[in-house]
Design a protein around this motif. Structure first.
Motif, PDB file in Angstrom:
ATOM      1  N   TRP A  30      34.395  62.641  50.592  1.00 57.46           N
ATOM      2  CA  TRP A  30      34.395  61.399  49.822  1.00 57.46           C
ATOM      3  C   TRP A  30      33.381  61.511  48.701  1.00 57.46           C
ATOM      4  O   TRP A  30      32.437  62.273  48.762  1.00 57.46           O
ATOM      5  CB  TRP A  30      34.108  60.178  50.699  1.00 57.46           C
ATOM      6  N   LEU A  57      42.099  62.243  52.186  1.00 55.61           N
ATOM      7  CA  LEU A  57      42.645  62.123  53.541  1.00 55.61           C
ATOM      8  C   LEU A  57      43.768  63.114  53.776  1.00 55.61           C
ATOM      9  O   LEU A  57      44.485  63.486  52.855  1.00 55.61           O
ATOM     10  CB  LEU A  57      43.240  60.723  53.758  1.00 55.61           C
ATOM     11  N   VAL A 106      46.863  62.715  56.349  1.00 55.27           N
ATOM     12  CA  VAL A 106      47.433  61.708  57.247  1.00 55.27           C
ATOM     13  C   VAL A 106      48.543  62.321  58.106  1.00 55.27           C
ATOM     14  O   VAL A 106      49.396  63.048  57.609  1.00 55.27           O
ATOM     15  CB  VAL A 106      47.989  60.520  56.433  1.00 55.27           C
ATOM     16  N   ILE A 127      40.757  58.017  63.577  1.00 55.40           N
ATOM     17  CA  ILE A 127      40.158  59.003  62.686  1.00 55.40           C
ATOM     18  C   ILE A 127      39.760  60.179  63.554  1.00 55.40           C
ATOM     19  O   ILE A 127      39.060  60.007  64.551  1.00 55.40           O
ATOM     20  CB  ILE A 127      38.955  58.410  61.937  1.00 55.40           C
ATOM     21  N   VAL A 135      39.327  63.903  55.391  1.00 53.16           N
ATOM     22  CA  VAL A 135      39.198  63.139  56.627  1.00 53.16           C
ATOM     23  C   VAL A 135      40.578  63.131  57.285  1.00 53.16           C
ATOM     24  O   VAL A 135      41.574  62.789  56.648  1.00 53.16           O
ATOM     25  CB  VAL A 135      38.724  61.691  56.346  1.00 53.16           C
ATOM     26  N   LYS A 136      40.632  63.540  58.553  1.00 57.73           N
ATOM     27  CA  LYS A 136      41.903  63.550  59.285  1.00 57.73           C
ATOM     28  C   LYS A 136      42.146  62.163  59.861  1.00 57.73           C
ATOM     29  O   LYS A 136      41.309  61.625  60.580  1.00 57.73           O
ATOM     30  CB  LYS A 136      41.878  64.581  60.415  1.00 57.73           C
ATOM     31  N   VAL A 137      43.303  61.597  59.527  1.00 58.80           N
ATOM     32  CA  VAL A 137      43.680  60.264  59.994  1.00 58.80           C
ATOM     33  C   VAL A 137      45.062  60.351  60.617  1.00 58.80           C
ATOM     34  O   VAL A 137      45.952  61.017  60.082  1.00 58.80           O
ATOM     35  CB  VAL A 137      43.709  59.260  58.806  1.00 58.80           C
ATOM     36  N   VAL A 159      47.469  53.183  57.174  1.00 59.71           N
ATOM     37  CA  VAL A 159      46.233  53.867  56.787  1.00 59.71           C
ATOM     38  C   VAL A 159      45.276  52.884  56.121  1.00 59.71           C
ATOM     39  O   VAL A 159      44.085  52.831  56.439  1.00 59.71           O
ATOM     40  CB  VAL A 159      46.534  55.070  55.855  1.00 59.71           C
ATOM     41  N   THR A 180      33.308  60.075  61.334  1.00 61.08           N
ATOM     42  CA  THR A 180      33.830  61.445  61.318  1.00 61.08           C
ATOM     43  C   THR A 180      32.999  62.372  62.188  1.00 61.08           C
ATOM     44  O   THR A 180      33.501  63.382  62.656  1.00 61.08           O
ATOM     45  CB  THR A 180      33.911  61.990  59.878  1.00 61.08           C
TER      46      THR A 180
END
Length: 108
Positions: free
Chosen positions: A4, A15, A17, A26, A39-41, A56, A101
């Motif tokens: 970020w 992200l 997703v 998350i 970031v894994k969502v 999301v 995270t």
């Protein structure tokens, strides 16, 4: 390197997703083959008609403690890789993301 970036209005988050992921969560930070961090969502919603994007946005608003209207999709509407902007206090948003995270779990 954090996935970020900070701005005066808030933060921009990279992200990856996974729709139909079984739960809204998350899963931490992942480094892609090109060296980029994301970031894994995962969300329960399907990737059809904008359902996954909506989920999301709702998930991020909930875990970051901001209204849904402050979460905007910047790019990647039809891709697993997305860029999302969240308006608010950049320092506070960044600290919350670091905490989420690091554990990989949402704290309700």
């Amino acid at each position: 390197m954090d996935p970020w970036r900070y701005s005066t209005e808030g933060i921009s988050i990279a992200l990856r997703v996974t729709p139909r992921g079984g739960r809204d969560d998350i899963d931490g930070i992942e480094t892609l083959a090109n060296g980029r961090s994301v970031v894994k969502v995962r969300v329960r919603a399907i990737a059809e008609g904008g359902e996954a994007n909506r989920s999301v946005s709702e998930l991020l608003a909930k875990v970051l403690g901001v209204p849904k209207a402050r979460v905007r999709l910047l790019s990647g509407a039809t891709s697993r890789l997305k860029q999302v902007a969240v308006d608010g206090d950049p320092r506070q948003l960044g600290e919350t993301l670091k905490r989420l995270t690091a554990t990989g779990k949402i704290e309700n």
